[in-house]
Write a protein that holds these residues in place. Sequence first.
Motif, mmCIF file in Angstrom:
data_model
loop_
_atom_site.group_PDB
_atom_site.id
_atom_site.type_symbol
_atom_site.label_atom_id
_atom_site.label_comp_id
_atom_site.label_asym_id
_atom_site.label_seq_id
_atom_site.Cartn_x
_atom_site.Cartn_y
_atom_site.Cartn_z
ATOM 1 N N ALA A 121 0.945 -1.244 0.125
ATOM 2 C CA ALA A 121 0.008 0.033 -0.160
ATOM 3 C C ALA A 121 0.897 1.156 -0.130
ATOM 4 O O ALA A 121 0.510 2.114 -0.794
ATOM 5 N N TYR A 122 1.859 1.280 0.693
ATOM 6 C CA TYR A 122 2.827 2.493 0.795
ATOM 7 C C TYR A 122 3.634 2.844 -0.455
ATOM 8 O O TYR A 122 3.333 3.929 -1.059
ATOM 9 N N ILE A 123 4.089 1.660 -1.198
ATOM 10 C CA ILE A 123 4.895 1.636 -2.300
ATOM 11 C C ILE A 123 3.528 2.319 -3.726
ATOM 12 O O ILE A 123 4.144 3.204 -4.312
ATOM 13 N N SER A 124 2.582 1.707 -3.314
ATOM 14 C CA SER A 124 1.510 2.133 -4.377
ATOM 15 C C SER A 124 1.175 3.690 -4.211
ATOM 16 O O SER A 124 0.882 4.546 -5.178
ATOM 17 N N GLY A 125 1.082 4.079 -2.945
ATOM 18 C CA GLY A 125 1.036 5.435 -2.643
ATOM 19 C C GLY A 125 2.089 6.653 -3.068
ATOM 20 O O GLY A 125 1.911 7.487 -3.626
ATOM 21 N N VAL A 126 3.257 6.023 -2.856
ATOM 22 C CA VAL A 126 4.282 6.715 -3.473
ATOM 23 C C VAL A 126 4.439 6.896 -5.130
ATOM 24 O O VAL A 126 4.613 7.886 -5.520
ATOM 25 N N LEU A 127 4.310 5.838 -5.729
ATOM 26 C CA LEU A 127 4.232 5.714 -6.990
ATOM 27 C C LEU A 127 2.816 6.861 -7.738
ATOM 28 O O LEU A 127 3.120 7.404 -8.494
ATOM 29 N N ALA A 128 1.769 6.595 -6.708
ATOM 30 C CA ALA A 128 0.667 7.602 -7.404
ATOM 31 C C ALA A 128 1.122 9.082 -7.223
ATOM 32 O O ALA A 128 1.042 9.795 -7.914
ATOM 33 N N HIS A 129 1.785 9.319 -6.071
ATOM 34 C CA HIS A 129 2.229 10.687 -5.798
ATOM 35 C C HIS A 129 3.193 11.119 -6.846
ATOM 36 O O HIS A 129 3.151 12.329 -7.192
ATOM 37 N N THR A 130 4.275 10.285 -7.091
ATOM 38 C CA THR A 130 5.201 10.930 -7.976
ATOM 39 C C THR A 130 5.101 10.594 -9.512
ATOM 40 O O THR A 130 5.820 11.127 -10.417
ATOM 41 N N LYS A 131 3.881 9.849 -9.690
ATOM 42 C CA LYS A 131 3.475 9.631 -11.148
ATOM 43 C C LYS A 131 4.696 8.798 -11.743
ATOM 44 O O LYS A 131 4.588 8.922 -12.979
ATOM 45 N N ALA A 132 5.200 8.011 -11.197
ATOM 46 C CA ALA A 132 6.513 7.185 -11.563
ATOM 47 C C ALA A 132 5.870 5.806 -11.684
ATOM 48 O O ALA A 132 4.991 5.214 -11.175
ATOM 49 N N ALA A 133 6.301 4.880 -12.801
ATOM 50 C CA ALA A 133 5.555 3.722 -13.163
ATOM 51 C C ALA A 133 6.157 2.623 -12.206
ATOM 52 O O ALA A 133 5.946 1.447 -11.955
ATOM 53 N N LYS A 134 7.519 2.934 -11.795
ATOM 54 C CA LYS A 134 8.312 2.096 -10.934
ATOM 55 C C LYS A 134 9.083 2.712 -9.965
ATOM 56 O O LYS A 134 9.350 4.008 -10.117
ATOM 57 N N ALA A 135 9.558 1.848 -8.888
ATOM 58 C CA ALA A 135 10.517 2.478 -7.975
ATOM 59 C C ALA A 135 11.895 1.552 -7.949
ATOM 60 O O ALA A 135 11.824 0.522 -8.276
ATOM 61 N N ILE A 136 12.736 2.320 -7.254
ATOM 62 C CA ILE A 136 13.896 1.765 -6.726
ATOM 63 C C ILE A 136 13.793 1.341 -5.306
ATOM 64 O O ILE A 136 13.717 2.144 -4.739
ATOM 65 N N LEU A 137 14.034 0.221 -4.966
ATOM 66 C CA LEU A 137 13.918 -0.306 -3.662
ATOM 67 C C LEU A 137 15.111 -0.744 -2.890
ATOM 68 O O LEU A 137 15.975 -1.275 -3.592
#
Length: 304
Positions: free
Chosen positions: A132-148
């Motif tokens: 849920a947290y990662i999904s929220g960050v991606l929604a905020h940043t409008k990025a398709a993927k994240a570096i973890l």
Amino acid sequence: MEVSSFRDQLAKIWRVDAKDLPDNLVEHAKNVTVDKIPDDVAEAMASLDIHLKSDKNLPFVPKVRGRRYFEDDYRPGTRDYPVILVHGTGSDRDVWQSLSENLREDGWEVYALNFGNHGTRLIEDSATEVDAYISGVLAHTKAAKAILVGHSQGGLLLRYWMRHLGGAEKTRHLICLSSPNHGTTFGGIASPLVTTKTAEKTMHTLIDRALGAAAFQQIAGSDFLRKTNEGGDVEPGVSYTCIATRSDAIVQPPESCFLNSNIDGQVRNIWIQDLEPKGQVLHDEMPESEHTIRLVRATLRGIK
């Protein structure tokens, strides 16, 4: 080297009975491929000035409340991917302060969360929080993927999330810091709790009360590890960096941290001692070690 003699060697190093080392863990430690620090990472590290956490400019109240703190910063960065940091068992997001400050200087948006009652609940439950947290960050940043970046349990949790909760589609790169990807021995997970040989029943009680249900899931041979690693170590389309320390007394043997892939270049396995041969970086020190911060920053500079 024969597996039997390698088992004896590991048992001597980690001061355990050879029979207590699970077969799959011995086989993995024997066959794992470890990389030298790549030239591009080494060149990037040479240009870095590392800043470790200092509270000299803090007002009095934050100083007395704790020596570390982490704050999400939702202002946009200059990079294509947000960086999300996931702590380990019994820890919290404050361990990421120094790393986050250095990454933000490089233009990354950096986020971290607290989860799972300090990472002590069942990893499957914690993974839903992280999802849920990662999904929220991606929604905020409008990025398709994240570096973890995951320390200890954090890296293992993220691999479970990628495989079983659809997280691979949201992941550009995963950095594991001393993560027990293939499990640790029973004595390893208990080493912070006991210094002498203790009856198994007593040790179980100590682990459960001190580290919670998640600790048992990280012991080699657990159902959770079988479910996480079934079908191979890695996910298509995701690249990995695994950084381990030879001074690790929690993940035993520390080769368990490393991953294998049949695709050339998908995984880099690196000893922290390749950067500092005499460096005695302990398991819990990995998120805040200057050597770790150098490696993570240099690795991320090479990600496009």
